[in-house]
Design a protein around this motif. Sequence first.
Motif, PDB file in Angstrom:
ATOM      1  N   LEU A 170       0.825  -1.206   0.000  1.00  0.00           N
ATOM      2  CA  LEU A 170       0.000   0.000   0.000  1.00  0.00           C
ATOM      3  C   LEU A 170       0.866   1.265   0.000  1.00  0.00           C
ATOM      4  N   GLN A 171       1.899   1.258   0.832  1.00  0.00           N
ATOM      5  CA  GLN A 171       2.788   2.428   0.898  1.00  0.00           C
ATOM      6  C   GLN A 171       3.503   2.645  -0.426  1.00  0.00           C
ATOM      7  N   THR A 172       3.947   1.550  -1.035  1.00  0.00           N
ATOM      8  CA  THR A 172       4.625   1.660  -2.324  1.00  0.00           C
ATOM      9  C   THR A 172       3.692   2.272  -3.358  1.00  0.00           C
ATOM     10  N   MET A 173       2.439   1.788  -3.352  1.00  0.00           N
ATOM     11  CA  MET A 173       1.446   2.336  -4.269  1.00  0.00           C
ATOM     12  C   MET A 173       1.287   3.834  -4.032  1.00  0.00           C
ATOM     13  N   ARG A 174       1.070   4.177  -2.769  1.00  0.00           N
ATOM     14  CA  ARG A 174       0.678   5.541  -2.443  1.00  0.00           C
ATOM     15  C   ARG A 174       1.786   6.565  -2.699  1.00  0.00           C
ATOM     16  N   TYR A 175       3.016   6.230  -2.303  1.00  0.00           N
ATOM     17  CA  TYR A 175       4.068   7.240  -2.388  1.00  0.00           C
ATOM     18  C   TYR A 175       4.843   7.180  -3.694  1.00  0.00           C
ATOM     19  N   ILE A 176       4.814   6.039  -4.371  1.00  0.00           N
ATOM     20  CA  ILE A 176       5.687   5.881  -5.534  1.00  0.00           C
ATOM     21  C   ILE A 176       4.905   5.654  -6.827  1.00  0.00           C
ATOM     22  N   VAL A 177       4.036   4.650  -6.822  1.00  0.00           N
ATOM     23  CA  VAL A 177       3.413   4.257  -8.090  1.00  0.00           C
ATOM     24  C   VAL A 177       2.307   5.226  -8.506  1.00  0.00           C
ATOM     25  N   VAL A 178       1.390   5.514  -7.584  1.00  0.00           N
ATOM     26  CA  VAL A 178       0.236   6.344  -7.957  1.00  0.00           C
ATOM     27  C   VAL A 178       0.652   7.747  -8.426  1.00  0.00           C
ATOM     28  N   PRO A 179       1.584   8.432  -7.730  1.00  0.00           N
ATOM     29  CA  PRO A 179       1.974   9.750  -8.233  1.00  0.00           C
ATOM     30  C   PRO A 179       2.525   9.697  -9.659  1.00  0.00           C
ATOM     31  N   GLN A 180       3.230   8.614  -9.986  1.00  0.00           N
ATOM     32  CA  GLN A 180       3.764   8.504 -11.343  1.00  0.00           C
ATOM     33  C   GLN A 180       2.685   8.097 -12.330  1.00  0.00           C
ATOM     34  N   ALA A 181       1.754   7.266 -11.868  1.00  0.00           N
ATOM     35  CA  ALA A 181       0.670   6.817 -12.749  1.00  0.00           C
ATOM     36  C   ALA A 181      -0.229   7.992 -13.123  1.00  0.00           C
ATOM     37  N   PHE A 182      -0.379   8.931 -12.192  1.00  0.00           N
ATOM     38  CA  PHE A 182      -1.272  10.068 -12.412  1.00  0.00           C
ATOM     39  C   PHE A 182      -0.930  10.794 -13.711  1.00  0.00           C
ATOM     40  N   LYS A 183       0.367  10.974 -13.933  1.00  0.00           N
ATOM     41  CA  LYS A 183       0.817  11.657 -15.150  1.00  0.00           C
ATOM     42  C   LYS A 183       0.456  10.859 -16.394  1.00  0.00           C
ATOM     43  N   ASN A 184       0.570   9.546 -16.305  1.00  0.00           N
ATOM     44  CA  ASN A 184       0.226   8.709 -17.463  1.00  0.00           C
ATOM     45  C   ASN A 184      -1.251   8.768 -17.769  1.00  0.00           C
ATOM     46  N   VAL A 185      -2.040   8.917 -16.690  1.00  0.00           N
ATOM     47  CA  VAL A 185      -3.479   8.734 -16.808  1.00  0.00           C
ATOM     48  C   VAL A 185      -4.169   9.993 -17.313  1.00  0.00           C
ATOM     49  N   LEU A 186      -3.566  11.140 -17.063  1.00  0.00           N
ATOM     50  CA  LEU A 186      -4.256  12.398 -17.329  1.00  0.00           C
ATOM     51  C   LEU A 186      -4.717  12.586 -18.779  1.00  0.00           C
ATOM     52  N   PRO A 187      -3.862  12.374 -19.778  1.00  0.00           N
ATOM     53  CA  PRO A 187      -4.340  12.596 -21.156  1.00  0.00           C
ATOM     54  C   PRO A 187      -5.518  11.690 -21.539  1.00  0.00           C
ATOM     55  N   PRO A 188      -5.447  10.372 -21.321  1.00  0.00           N
ATOM     56  CA  PRO A 188      -6.611   9.559 -21.696  1.00  0.00           C
ATOM     57  C   PRO A 188      -7.846   9.870 -20.854  1.00  0.00           C
ATOM     58  N   LEU A 189      -7.622  10.331 -19.623  1.00  0.00           N
ATOM     59  CA  LEU A 189      -8.763  10.677 -18.777  1.00  0.00           C
ATOM     60  C   LEU A 189      -9.476  11.920 -19.322  1.00  0.00           C
ATOM     61  N   GLY A 190      -8.701  12.871 -19.803  1.00  0.00           N
ATOM     62  CA  GLY A 190      -9.286  14.057 -20.423  1.00  0.00           C
ATOM     63  C   GLY A 190     -10.090  13.669 -21.651  1.00  0.00           C
ATOM     64  N   ASN A 191      -9.531  12.759 -22.411  1.00  0.00           N
ATOM     65  CA  ASN A 191     -10.216  12.255 -23.591  1.00  0.00           C
ATOM     66  C   ASN A 191     -11.545  11.603 -23.202  1.00  0.00           C
ATOM     67  N   GLU A 192     -11.502  10.803 -22.148  1.00  0.00           N
ATOM     68  CA  GLU A 192     -12.709  10.124 -21.685  1.00  0.00           C
ATOM     69  C   GLU A 192     -13.781  11.148 -21.297  1.00  0.00           C
ATOM     70  N   PHE A 193     -13.362  12.243 -20.669  1.00  0.00           N
ATOM     71  CA  PHE A 193     -14.333  13.257 -20.259  1.00  0.00           C
ATOM     72  C   PHE A 193     -14.967  13.923 -21.481  1.00  0.00           C
ATOM     73  N   ILE A 194     -14.183  14.135 -22.498  1.00  0.00           N
ATOM     74  CA  ILE A 194     -14.709  14.735 -23.724  1.00  0.00           C
ATOM     75  C   ILE A 194     -15.734  13.808 -24.372  1.00  0.00           C
ATOM     76  N   VAL A 195     -15.390  12.525 -24.428  1.00  0.00           N
ATOM     77  CA  VAL A 195     -16.329  11.540 -24.976  1.00  0.00           C
ATOM     78  C   VAL A 195     -17.620  11.554 -24.166  1.00  0.00           C
TER      79      VAL A 195
END
Lengths: 240, 257
Positions: free
Chosen positions: B167-192
């Motif tokens: 959980l700690q690894t997810m929270r402090y390391i993986v999720v903050p980095q994943a957020f950047k990956n996720v933002l463009p497709p998430l914006g696309n999803e909102f437009i759709v």
Amino acid sequence: MITVKNLHKSFGENQVLCGVNYHINPGEKIVVVGPSGSGKSTFLRCLNLLEYPTEGEIWFDGQLINGDKVNLNEVRRHMGMVFQHFNLFNNLTIMDNIILAPTKLKIMSKEEAKETALTLLKRVGLEQKADAFPGSLSGGQKQRIAIVRSLAMNPKVMLFDEPTSALDPEMVGEVLEVMKELAESGMTMVVVTHEMGFAREVGTKVVFMDGGNIVEENTPAEFFANPQAPRLKEFLSKVL
Amino acid sequence: MCHYPLFDTIKRYMRITNDEKGICGMKWFADVWQKINIAFIEQDRWKLYLKGLGVTLEVAFFAAIIGIIIGTIVAFMKLSTKKNGKPTIFAGIANVYIDIIRGTPSVLQVLIMWFIIFASCKNGILVACISFGVNSGAYVAEIVRAGILAVDKGQTEAGRSLGLSNLQTMRYIVVPQAFKNVLPPLGNEFIVLLKETAIVGYVALDDLTRVANQISSRTYEAFMPLIGAAIIYFVIIKILTILLAKLERRLRKSDNR
């Protein structure tokens, strides 16, 4: 300190380790060499259970660590690991990389951790990089930081998984230098590497692995001067 | 034969001689002006468009929030594994959910929600929000999952090897980095999602598309209301795109400091 009994590991059909037995005493510097695919990395990764053995026992400090009801996170605190590709946390500064684990695991206060980190950074000559992000560092610098990050947890043993294989040739020296110093300070070390010079100079024992098992083990002098197994002779003739 | 009013006007304009162009040009503008007048101004019709746009944005906004919450939870459910590396029962549930949502048309989902599942609920907007939220959740789940998987495995291994929990690894390391990956497709999803809300007309909600359609049938004049609505959608989404691009650029900047 670490005892491995009858260690087996397979990935699906592919058996990588077949019944490895080994014992590591405190203060020893074990250097593991062997051709690629011989299972040396898997062996190392089994020691801190990044790979879970399919069969066999791993004892660390008198505790069976691949048994039931073992707090793996607690065990791993005492085993530092350095990776081939450094694996610094890209989203954190160097300082935060180092103090993340000690502070989040409540081993040290933030101030203490920062102090420790700075001392360690000075030891590897990188204190001016404390506020930089990993992306702006060279490979050799990253690997030295990775070593510092592990040391900040004050581990009892350090595992190195081909720490210089991904480095430019120029930068291998600076990392090996840090490792040598670490060895001189009395740290127990297990090092998987292709650096034969390092094996000869720093190792207390050299282990040759092939086909998922340990084929030969000896002191560095004997290992290189007087190899027994034919496979080892062939290997040495190619790499030396 | 079909009649396109504006097209007819242009044709008529083309046929006349150069001398008459001056007068007819003025006539043409007068024509267009009258059409705009009928479509947007008479009887304060612009208020209807505005109201419709309000409904569209409201449904899209709340559906997006519901979608992100559901999507994140489902993504982690789908990623969960047992100690031996096999997927858990939660992963199975997540898979079924995603399969069902992706395997049926969203119009049908809205109709099912409105006429069957929430048949007793009279609040159309609420039902639409939930329906689109549940729909979007499936897509967001896949986006978030992909974003997390795109973070190098070595990051997790390094975290775990230091003694941090999963959980700690997810929270402090993986999720903050994943957020950047996720933002463009998430914006696309909102437009759709924003555009897909155009189907809420099926459950008697007066969103922008339905308002435009109603006005065109009431005034026997399709061109202005429909093109007008299209322009409104376009402008809103263009603004969103610009904002998202800005946010993305700012996030990327922190990469190479």
